[in-house]
Design a protein around this motif. Structure first.
Motif, PDB file in Angstrom:
ATOM      1  N   SER A  79      25.277 -36.165  -9.324  1.00  0.00           N
ATOM      2  CA  SER A  79      26.130 -36.430 -10.591  1.00  0.00           C
ATOM      3  C   SER A  79      24.976 -36.663 -11.867  1.00  0.00           C
ATOM      4  O   SER A  79      25.049 -35.961 -12.898  1.00  0.00           O
ATOM      5  CB  SER A  79      27.205 -37.461 -10.467  1.00  0.00           C
ATOM      6  OG  SER A  79      27.811 -37.511  -9.728  1.00  0.00           O
ATOM      7  N   LEU A  82      23.508 -33.125 -12.566  1.00  0.00           N
ATOM      8  CA  LEU A  82      24.488 -32.406 -13.433  1.00  0.00           C
ATOM      9  C   LEU A  82      24.351 -32.768 -15.007  1.00  0.00           C
ATOM     10  O   LEU A  82      24.407 -31.813 -15.872  1.00  0.00           O
ATOM     11  CB  LEU A  82      25.688 -32.348 -12.836  1.00  0.00           C
ATOM     12  CG  LEU A  82      26.040 -31.604 -11.437  1.00  0.00           C
ATOM     13  CD1 LEU A  82      27.320 -32.130 -10.992  1.00  0.00           C
ATOM     14  CD2 LEU A  82      25.809 -30.152 -11.733  1.00  0.00           C
ATOM     15  N   LEU A  87      25.456 -29.770 -16.768  1.00  0.00           N
ATOM     16  CA  LEU A  87      26.203 -28.611 -16.222  1.00  0.00           C
ATOM     17  C   LEU A  87      27.276 -29.313 -15.570  1.00  0.00           C
ATOM     18  O   LEU A  87      27.632 -30.720 -15.613  1.00  0.00           O
ATOM     19  CB  LEU A  87      25.526 -28.257 -14.881  1.00  0.00           C
ATOM     20  CG  LEU A  87      23.972 -27.377 -15.092  1.00  0.00           C
ATOM     21  CD1 LEU A  87      23.441 -27.242 -13.700  1.00  0.00           C
ATOM     22  CD2 LEU A  87      24.552 -26.319 -15.847  1.00  0.00           C
ATOM     23  N   LYS A  88      28.469 -28.787 -15.124  1.00  0.00           N
ATOM     24  CA  LYS A  88      29.757 -29.379 -14.738  1.00  0.00           C
ATOM     25  C   LYS A  88      30.083 -29.294 -13.308  1.00  0.00           C
ATOM     26  O   LYS A  88      30.826 -29.882 -12.722  1.00  0.00           O
ATOM     27  CB  LYS A  88      31.001 -28.643 -15.487  1.00  0.00           C
ATOM     28  CG  LYS A  88      30.965 -28.981 -17.055  1.00  0.00           C
ATOM     29  CD  LYS A  88      32.135 -28.192 -17.724  1.00  0.00           C
ATOM     30  CE  LYS A  88      31.891 -28.917 -19.119  1.00  0.00           C
ATOM     31  NZ  LYS A  88      32.321 -28.306 -20.005  1.00  0.00           N
ATOM     32  N   ARG A  89      29.258 -28.243 -12.549  1.00  0.00           N
ATOM     33  CA  ARG A  89      29.831 -27.774 -11.249  1.00  0.00           C
ATOM     34  C   ARG A  89      28.496 -27.776 -10.213  1.00  0.00           C
ATOM     35  O   ARG A  89      27.223 -27.424 -10.889  1.00  0.00           O
ATOM     36  CB  ARG A  89      30.526 -26.331 -11.327  1.00  0.00           C
ATOM     37  CG  ARG A  89      31.740 -26.570 -11.942  1.00  0.00           C
ATOM     38  CD  ARG A  89      32.510 -25.320 -11.760  1.00  0.00           C
ATOM     39  NE  ARG A  89      33.797 -25.341 -12.564  1.00  0.00           N
ATOM     40  CZ  ARG A  89      33.910 -24.967 -13.675  1.00  0.00           C
ATOM     41  NH1 ARG A  89      32.858 -24.631 -14.369  1.00  0.00           N
ATOM     42  NH2 ARG A  89      35.186 -24.897 -14.367  1.00  0.00           N
ATOM     43  N   ARG A  90      28.521 -28.086  -9.129  1.00  0.00           N
ATOM     44  CA  ARG A  90      27.626 -28.064  -8.124  1.00  0.00           C
ATOM     45  C   ARG A  90      27.112 -26.685  -8.139  1.00  0.00           C
ATOM     46  O   ARG A  90      26.085 -26.420  -7.797  1.00  0.00           O
ATOM     47  CB  ARG A  90      28.440 -28.473  -6.916  1.00  0.00           C
ATOM     48  CG  ARG A  90      27.377 -28.852  -5.598  1.00  0.00           C
ATOM     49  CD  ARG A  90      28.173 -29.245  -4.345  1.00  0.00           C
ATOM     50  NE  ARG A  90      27.468 -29.414  -3.399  1.00  0.00           N
ATOM     51  CZ  ARG A  90      27.234 -30.471  -2.532  1.00  0.00           C
ATOM     52  NH1 ARG A  90      27.691 -31.477  -2.905  1.00  0.00           N
ATOM     53  NH2 ARG A  90      26.276 -30.577  -1.574  1.00  0.00           N
ATOM     54  N   LEU A  93      24.587 -26.016 -10.591  1.00  0.00           N
ATOM     55  CA  LEU A  93      23.453 -26.597 -10.358  1.00  0.00           C
ATOM     56  C   LEU A  93      22.274 -25.828  -9.437  1.00  0.00           C
ATOM     57  O   LEU A  93      21.276 -25.349  -9.359  1.00  0.00           O
ATOM     58  CB  LEU A  93      23.544 -27.977  -9.502  1.00  0.00           C
ATOM     59  CG  LEU A  93      22.433 -28.563  -8.975  1.00  0.00           C
ATOM     60  CD1 LEU A  93      21.427 -28.985 -10.398  1.00  0.00           C
ATOM     61  CD2 LEU A  93      22.747 -29.965  -8.303  1.00  0.00           C
TER      62      LEU A  93
END
Length: 106
Positions: A79, A82, A87-90, A93
Motif C-alpha cells: 500500500s 502504491l 498507482l492504484k493496482r498491484r 506496481l
C-alpha cells in the motif's frame, strides 16, 4: 518490455521447500542485493523488496514467508509503495518494476 504474469511466475510455488529451489534462492539473493539501493521513486528498501517479490507473482503469504514478516506488514508495504508511486493496482506496481528494470533477469 512486455511481461505477462505467466512469464513472471508460471507455476504457483508451495511454501514448503521454497529455499531449496536453486533458481528462487538465487533470485532472492539478487533481489535482496538490489532491493536496498535508493530508487528515483523514493521507495524504501523494504518496500522495493516487497514490490519485487510481488512482481515475481508471489502471493502475500509467500512474500511474508520469504521476507520473514507478517502478511499484514506485506500489505502495508505494498500500500505504501502504491501511494508513493501514485498507482492504484498491484498489477501496475508489477509493471513499474519490470519496465523500470528493477528486477534482475536471467
Amino acid at each position: 518490455m512486455d511481461h505477462t504474469f505467466a512469464e513472471a511466475h508460471p507455476v504457483p510455488i508451495a511454501l514448503e521447500g521454497l529455499q531449496s529451489v536453486p533458481r528462487l534462492s538465487r533470485m532472492m539473493g539478487e533481489i535482496r542485493t538490489y532491493g536496498y539501493r535508493p530508487t528515483p521513486a523514493k521507495l524504501t528498501g523494504q518496500q522495493l523488496l516487497i514490490a519485487q517479490l510481488t512482481a515475481l507473482g508471489l502471493a502475500n503469504k509467500e512474500i511474508a514467508y520469504l521476507a520473514d514478516i507478517s502478511e499484514t506488514t506485506v500489505k502495508a508495504h505494498i500500500s505504501a509503495a502504491l501511494r508513493s508511486l501514485n498507482l492504484k493496482r498491484r498489477t501496475q506496481l508489477c509493471r513499474y518494476i519490470f519496465e523500470g528494470g528493477l528486477l534482475a533477469e536471467d
